[in-house]
Scaffold this active site. Structure first.
Site, PDB file in Angstrom:
ATOM      1  N   SER A   1     110.112  78.195  35.363  1.00  0.00           N
ATOM      2  CA  SER A   1     109.461  77.801  36.608  1.00  0.00           C
ATOM      3  C   SER A   1     108.072  78.440  36.690  1.00  0.00           C
ATOM      4  O   SER A   1     107.246  78.223  35.815  1.00  0.00           O
ATOM      5  CB  SER A   1     110.357  78.168  37.793  1.00  0.00           C
ATOM      6  OG  SER A   1     109.940  77.495  38.970  1.00  0.00           O
TER       7      SER A   1
ATOM      8  N   HIS B   1     116.366  71.641  38.300  1.00  0.00           N
ATOM      9  CA  HIS B   1     115.343  72.669  38.142  1.00  0.00           C
ATOM     10  C   HIS B   1     115.928  73.968  37.597  1.00  0.00           C
ATOM     11  O   HIS B   1     116.832  74.550  38.195  1.00  0.00           O
ATOM     12  CB  HIS B   1     114.666  72.958  39.480  1.00  0.00           C
ATOM     13  CG  HIS B   1     113.529  73.937  39.381  1.00  0.00           C
ATOM     14  ND1 HIS B   1     112.287  73.590  38.882  1.00  0.00           N
ATOM     15  CD2 HIS B   1     113.455  75.254  39.687  1.00  0.00           C
ATOM     16  CE1 HIS B   1     111.492  74.643  38.896  1.00  0.00           C
ATOM     17  NE2 HIS B   1     112.178  75.674  39.381  1.00  0.00           N
TER      18      HIS B   1
ATOM     19  N   ASP C   1     113.716  66.763  38.158  1.00  0.00           N
ATOM     20  CA  ASP C   1     113.465  68.068  38.772  1.00  0.00           C
ATOM     21  C   ASP C   1     112.901  67.856  40.177  1.00  0.00           C
ATOM     22  O   ASP C   1     111.830  67.269  40.336  1.00  0.00           O
ATOM     23  CB  ASP C   1     112.471  68.851  37.905  1.00  0.00           C
ATOM     24  CG  ASP C   1     112.240  70.276  38.368  1.00  0.00           C
ATOM     25  OD1 ASP C   1     112.452  70.570  39.557  1.00  0.00           O
ATOM     26  OD2 ASP C   1     111.834  71.102  37.535  1.00  0.00           O
TER      27      ASP C   1
END
Length: 337
Positions: A154, A310, A282
């Site tokens: 991320s 995600h 995502d």
């Protein structure tokens, strides 16, 4: 030469039909083995500190490993995501997987994410190449003869990918790298997190709760630097980044920050074999803005499975497990495929 492309899917459970369920269920209830870490606190040149959590074979001290003949040892630096840490499920599953195979794994915490407030008014942000370079060089100095790899998840994935693109061949001491669920276009990702009921009420609310509290605590220590009212009233990442992240870290505003900190424009400069893994469902980043093969260097493999959500990529049939992601990273690190 363009980047390579892989569309093979992540085998998510059939009862998790879309990105939100795959993200939330995977993060909260995905099964994974846990690993314990040894913490090292390192002072930074600007008077702050960073906490490095080490997972080593047999829980040996890092200094003891350095004294051994470690020419063939493999080591992984793992950068966590926004408000993440070494306790995050993806960090635990990745660290356990690689340590069980004889690797050394280190999770360097971005400023303020290790459980102890950092010393300065600043914190961390999505494009902090200076801190990424410091973290990598610090880890390498502990085991200079190891074969080093790096991965980021991320926010950590965007920061790593941006650093790799900026550094080019200077990052060639890294054997291979990976960025997982990286919001490579921060403008698209930031605006997307502010839209839709689930994005606003679950993800944004979760991030804002901890981000606001940390910065309001900082404001008590640095009252003349932080705009307390704007931070306290911020409702989403756009408003928070405009009130705090951008001005405190030297950006003109949120638009300037999101533009300059995005990794996407830097992907053509990557000179290290790098996996960019983004599920097309995502919820943090629309699939339509994911990079194509002509937007990255020939050292990059773009893996964009249709499913995975995600960061965690849950797999299995009934109760999901988090083993698919570390296996995918290992496959790329060992075969570049």
């Amino acid at each position: 030469m363009p980047a390579r492309f892989d569309a093979s899917d992540c085998p998510v459970p059939a009862w998790l039909p879309e990105g939100h369920s795959q993200t939330i269920v995977g993060a909260r209830w995905g099964s994974h083995l846990r690993v314990s870490f040894q913490r090292e606190r390192v002072d930074t040149p600007d008077g702050d500190f960073l906490d490095f959590d080490w997972a080593t074979p047999g829980n040996q001290p890092v200094a003891a490993l350095a004294a051994q003949d470690a020419e063939a040892r493999k080591a992984l630096v793992l950068f966590h995501g926004l408000e993440g840490s070494s306790a995050s499920p993806y960090a635990q599953s990745i660290a356990h997987h690689f340590r069980a195979r004889g690797w050394v794994v280190v999770v360097p915490h971005f400023r303020g994410c290790s459980g102890t407030p950092n010393r300065l008014p600043r914190a961390y942000h999505s494009g902090d190449s200076g801190d990424v370079e410091f973290m990598l060089s610090t880890a390498r100095a502990r085991l200079p003869r190891a074969a080093w790899y790096a991965a980021g998840v991320s926010l950590g994935g965007n920061a790593l990918a941006k650093y790799l693109g900026e550094s080019g061949a200077q990052a060639g001491w890294l054997a291979a790298c990976a960025a997982v669920s990286a919001p490579l276009d921060l403008t698209a990702g930031g605006h997307n997190l502010g839209r839709g009921l689930v994005n606003r009420e679950i993800y944004t609310r979760m991030f804002m709760r901890t981000l606001r509290n940390k910065v309001l605590d900082k404001a008590r220590r640095f009252p003349a630097i932080i705009d307390v009212m704007r931070v306290a009233e911020s409702r989403d990442l756009y408003e928070f980044d405009d009130a705090y992240t951008a001005p405190v870290h030297g950006f003109a505003g949120v638009a300037d920050y999101w533009t300059r900190a995005s990794a996407l424009p830097w992907l053509p400069g990557i000179a290290v074999p790098t996996l960019l893994l983004n599920a097309r469902n995502d919820p943090f980043l629309p699939g339509a803005v994911l990079p194509g093969v002509h937007q990255a260097s020939d050292q990059v493999l773009l893996h964009q499975p249709a499913r995975g959500g995600h960061a965690v990529f849950p797999a299995g049939r009934l109760r999901p497990h988090l083993n698919w992601l570390p296996r995918r990273l290992e496959r790329f690190f060992t075969t570049r495929q």
